[in-house]
Design a protein around this motif. Structure first.
Motif, short mmCIF file in Angstrom:
data_model
loop_
_atom_site.label_atom_id
_atom_site.label_comp_id
_atom_site.label_asym_id
_atom_site.label_seq_id
_atom_site.Cartn_x
_atom_site.Cartn_y
_atom_site.Cartn_z
N GLY A 1 -1.45 -11.00 -16.73
CA GLY A 1 -1.57 -9.92 -15.58
C GLY A 1 -1.34 -10.53 -14.03
N VAL A 2 -2.21 -10.17 -13.27
CA VAL A 2 -1.90 -10.64 -11.84
C VAL A 2 -2.21 -12.03 -11.79
CG1 VAL A 2 -4.36 -10.07 -11.30
CG2 VAL A 2 -2.61 -10.15 -9.48
N MET A 3 -3.14 -12.60 -12.46
CA MET A 3 -3.33 -14.03 -12.42
C MET A 3 -2.34 -15.02 -12.83
SD MET A 3 -6.13 -14.83 -10.81
CE MET A 3 -5.74 -13.74 -9.56
N GLY A 4 -1.39 -14.53 -14.04
CA GLY A 4 -0.43 -15.16 -14.56
C GLY A 4 0.74 -14.97 -13.55
N ALA A 5 0.85 -14.08 -12.96
CA ALA A 5 1.94 -13.76 -11.78
C ALA A 5 1.59 -14.75 -10.78
CB ALA A 5 2.06 -12.29 -11.41
N THR A 6 0.47 -14.69 -10.20
CA THR A 6 0.06 -15.55 -9.13
C THR A 6 0.22 -17.24 -9.30
OG1 THR A 6 -1.78 -14.08 -8.47
CG2 THR A 6 -1.70 -16.18 -7.72
N LEU A 7 -0.16 -17.43 -10.77
CA LEU A 7 0.30 -18.94 -11.05
C LEU A 7 1.76 -19.17 -11.06
CD1 LEU A 7 -0.68 -21.43 -12.22
CD2 LEU A 7 -0.87 -20.54 -14.65
N VAL A 8 2.59 -18.38 -11.46
CA VAL A 8 3.94 -18.55 -11.73
C VAL A 8 4.50 -18.68 -10.23
CG1 VAL A 8 6.19 -17.59 -12.13
CG2 VAL A 8 4.64 -17.38 -13.62
N VAL A 9 4.12 -17.92 -9.41
CA VAL A 9 4.39 -17.98 -7.89
C VAL A 9 3.84 -19.12 -7.47
CG1 VAL A 9 4.15 -16.87 -5.44
CG2 VAL A 9 4.65 -15.42 -7.64
N MET A 10 2.70 -19.57 -7.39
CA MET A 10 2.22 -20.76 -6.91
C MET A 10 2.97 -21.85 -7.36
SD MET A 10 -0.10 -20.11 -4.75
CE MET A 10 -0.57 -18.65 -4.22
N VAL A 11 3.40 -22.10 -8.48
CA VAL A 11 4.21 -22.96 -8.96
C VAL A 11 5.62 -23.25 -8.64
CG1 VAL A 11 5.42 -24.10 -11.01
CG2 VAL A 11 3.06 -23.56 -11.26
N ALA A 12 6.15 -22.08 -8.28
CA ALA A 12 7.50 -21.80 -7.64
C ALA A 12 7.49 -22.28 -6.20
CB ALA A 12 7.97 -20.40 -7.87
N GLN B 1 0.86 -1.08 0.02
CA GLN B 1 0.09 0.04 0.11
C GLN B 1 0.88 1.27 0.01
OE1 GLN B 1 -3.88 -0.69 2.37
NE2 GLN B 1 -2.44 -1.82 3.44
N LEU B 2 2.02 1.24 0.64
CA LEU B 2 2.95 2.42 0.77
C LEU B 2 3.46 2.69 -0.64
CD1 LEU B 2 4.55 2.00 4.15
CD2 LEU B 2 2.92 3.48 3.65
N SER B 3 3.66 1.40 -1.53
CA SER B 3 4.17 1.55 -2.75
C SER B 3 3.30 2.23 -3.65
CB SER B 3 4.62 0.30 -3.35
OG SER B 3 3.62 -0.54 -3.61
N MET B 4 1.98 2.16 -3.33
CA MET B 4 0.72 2.70 -3.94
C MET B 4 0.41 3.98 -3.33
SD MET B 4 -1.51 -0.55 -5.06
CE MET B 4 -1.74 -0.94 -3.15
N PRO C 1 4.68 -8.52 -1.55
CA PRO C 1 4.56 -7.05 -1.65
C PRO C 1 4.17 -6.80 -2.96
CG PRO C 1 6.41 -7.29 -0.29
CD PRO C 1 6.00 -8.33 -0.85
N ILE C 2 4.67 -7.44 -4.03
CA ILE C 2 4.41 -7.26 -5.63
C ILE C 2 2.89 -7.78 -6.09
CG2 ILE C 2 5.29 -7.85 -7.87
CD1 ILE C 2 8.10 -8.28 -6.53
N LEU C 3 2.71 -8.98 -5.57
CA LEU C 3 1.49 -9.34 -5.64
C LEU C 3 0.30 -8.61 -5.24
CD1 LEU C 3 1.94 -13.33 -5.54
CD2 LEU C 3 1.82 -12.04 -7.66
N LEU C 4 0.41 -8.27 -3.92
CA LEU C 4 -0.77 -7.35 -3.23
C LEU C 4 -0.61 -6.06 -3.94
CD1 LEU C 4 0.36 -8.45 0.43
CD2 LEU C 4 -1.61 -9.46 -1.05
N ALA C 5 0.43 -5.48 -4.23
CA ALA C 5 0.24 -4.28 -5.08
C ALA C 5 -0.40 -4.27 -6.34
CB ALA C 5 1.77 -3.75 -5.16
N MET C 6 -0.53 -5.50 -6.91
CA MET C 6 -1.33 -5.83 -8.28
C MET C 6 -2.46 -6.10 -7.80
SD MET C 6 1.87 -8.33 -10.04
CE MET C 6 0.85 -8.45 -11.62
N GLY C 7 -3.13 -5.81 -6.59
CA GLY C 7 -4.58 -5.92 -6.18
C GLY C 7 -5.05 -7.37 -5.73
N LEU C 8 -4.41 -8.52 -5.32
CA LEU C 8 -4.88 -9.58 -4.65
C LEU C 8 -5.07 -9.50 -3.31
CD1 LEU C 8 -2.10 -12.45 -5.81
CD2 LEU C 8 -4.38 -11.94 -6.80
#
Length: 453
Positions: free
Chosen positions: A336-347, A179-182, A370-377
């Protein structure tokens, strides 16, 4: 220079795979890379000035006081044989049904997971208590092994869980950073209690699916889960074994849910309550109490040493520009955010083969959170997804931690292949739950929102 952060991460993973201690590997590798970077002029030594503040913040974190208290609660319940008495009572209650012993293991394992919160402790305890009984009653070895392993991993998602305590603390910090980054200067926050509430419905659904699978399997293959030999139901003994731990867990979790106590305060209630139960049953003496306290101290020291090593690692990782590198990578992904989330979950799933939940929580989540949450999750949804993802990873052959724990206490007559075959249906169930959470985030977010109204 930012690619040095990836080399740092790869070096840590390699050393951990070689068997070096986690905490010392995190801190030592980070210091070695930082020293090399300073000598090469590519690392700003000023980043290390923040280390004392991070260490003090970790040690002074009131939320983390819940960790040793929950560990002590679980140790006391284990040493006092309350779980053993409960399993015996449940087995007599449900043993007359096909699959009844399996259902008893799931129910008792759920209560034990809620009290210990540690996968290894639950798998080992249930393996020692229930595996011989299930095999003696002619249960399919794969069904027995799979049920115990899957039940043991419930400690990741059933509150009050140590994994959720640590994950909630990290996500709260990550949410504020996001949130501070936003440029949100009055950032909202989440608590460990919020994550407990969010995990409650998915956790209970998972337990229900386990029981449903056992019932269906025992109906289709009656010879794989026959009724137990001894099925005399003693209602008084059942209530005597079931009510005390159930009341204790209800008081601990209920005090958090209604806002009467913080997770740390509730953990203190749980530890004292477990001690009272143990003494009331005549199952606690000075020797057992000393053993429980020493084990609690050892596990707590291990946890906090890992936290300090992870704090140094994440600081050096950011100093090399790793956070900016990952941020750019996520934003360049398709979907977007779902693609990033999928990559994180696999990792995270793959890292769960070589790292315990503590390392992943304090090494990986502070980087990507922080990156995923800043993207709206939603932070609660993300926390529950990570917990179930790790639970699935710890269950997946050939490297799942739960499989190793059961192999260590199982008789040699039980082949490893039977353990691997037995967990596959439970892995499928967990993957189905992850997909359901992905499709309906409200499974994790609805109850916390209702509790705040």
């Amino acid at each position: 220079m930012e690619y040095l952060s990836l080399y740092l991460f790869a070096a840590v993973c390699l050393l951990l795979m070689l068997g070096y201690p986690v905490a010392l590997t995190l801190a030592g590798t980070a210091l070695a890379f930082a020293a090399g970077g300073i000598l090469a002029g590519v690392f700003d030594a000023g980043f290390l000035n923040a280390l004392p503040g991070r260490i003090f913040g970790t040690i002074n974190n009131f939320t983390l006081v819940a960790v040793p208290l929950f560990i002590l609660m679980g140790n006391i319940l284990e040493k006092s044989k309350i779980a053993e008495e409960l399993l015996d009572s449940m087995a007599r209650a449900f043993g007359g049904l096909r699959g009844g012993l399996g259902i008893s293991v799931v129910v008792v394992g759920m209560l034990l997971a809620a009290s210990t919160g540690i996968v290894g402790a639950t798998v080992v305890t249930m393996g020692l208590l229930s595996l011989p009984t299930m095999l003696r009653n002619n249960y399919s070895p794969s069904l027995a092994a799979g049920t115990i392993c899957a039940t043991g991993t419930l400690g990741q998602i059933i509150p009050p869980s140590i994994a959720l305590v640590l994950l909630g603390d990290v996500l709260a910090n990550a949410y504020q950073q996001a949130q501070l980054s936003m440029n949100v200067f009055q950032p909202k926050t989440i608590s460990v209690g919020d994550l407990f509430v969010g995990a409650l419905i998915p956790g209970l659904i998972l337990v229900a699916l386990y029981i449903l699978y056992i019932l269906v399997y025992s109906t289709l293959k009656p010879e794989a889960a026959p009724p137990a030999d001894e099925t005399r139901l003693d209602l008084g003994k059942l209530l005597k074994g079931l009510l005390p731990p159930l009341v204790l867990i209800t008081v601990v979790l209920g005090s958090i849910l209604v806002g009467a106590a913080t997770p740390t305060e509730a953990a203190g209630i749980g530890a004292i309550g477990a001690l009272i139960l143990a003494y009331a049953k005549g199952q606690m003496d000075l020797a057992r109490l000393r053993e429980a306290v020493i084990n609690t101290m050892e596990v707590t020291c291990m946890v906090f040493l890992i936290l300090l090593g992870a704090a140094l690692f994440s600081l050096v990782f950011r100093g090399f520009g790793g956070e900016e590198l990952i941020h750019g990578f996520f934003h360049s992904l398709p979907g977007g955010v779902m693609g990033a989330t999928l990559v994180v979950m696999v990792a995270i799933f793959l890292l769960g083969f070589i790292l315990d939940f503590i390392e992943i929580t304090y090494v990986v989540v502070p980087i990507v959170g922080p990156i995923l949450l800043a993207m709206g999750l939603d932070p609660i949804w993300l926390g529950v997804m990570i917990a179930i993802n790790l639970q699935t990873s710890f269950l997946t052959p050939p490297f799942g931690f739960a499989l190793f724990y059961l192999r260590g206490v199982a008789p040699e007559s039980l082949p490893t292949s039977a353990i691997y075959r037995g967990v596959v249906p439970f892995i499928i169930i967990q993957l189905l739950l992850i997909m359901a959470l992905w499709a309906w985030p409200e499974m994790a977010t609805w109850l916390p929102a209702q509790m705040k109204q």
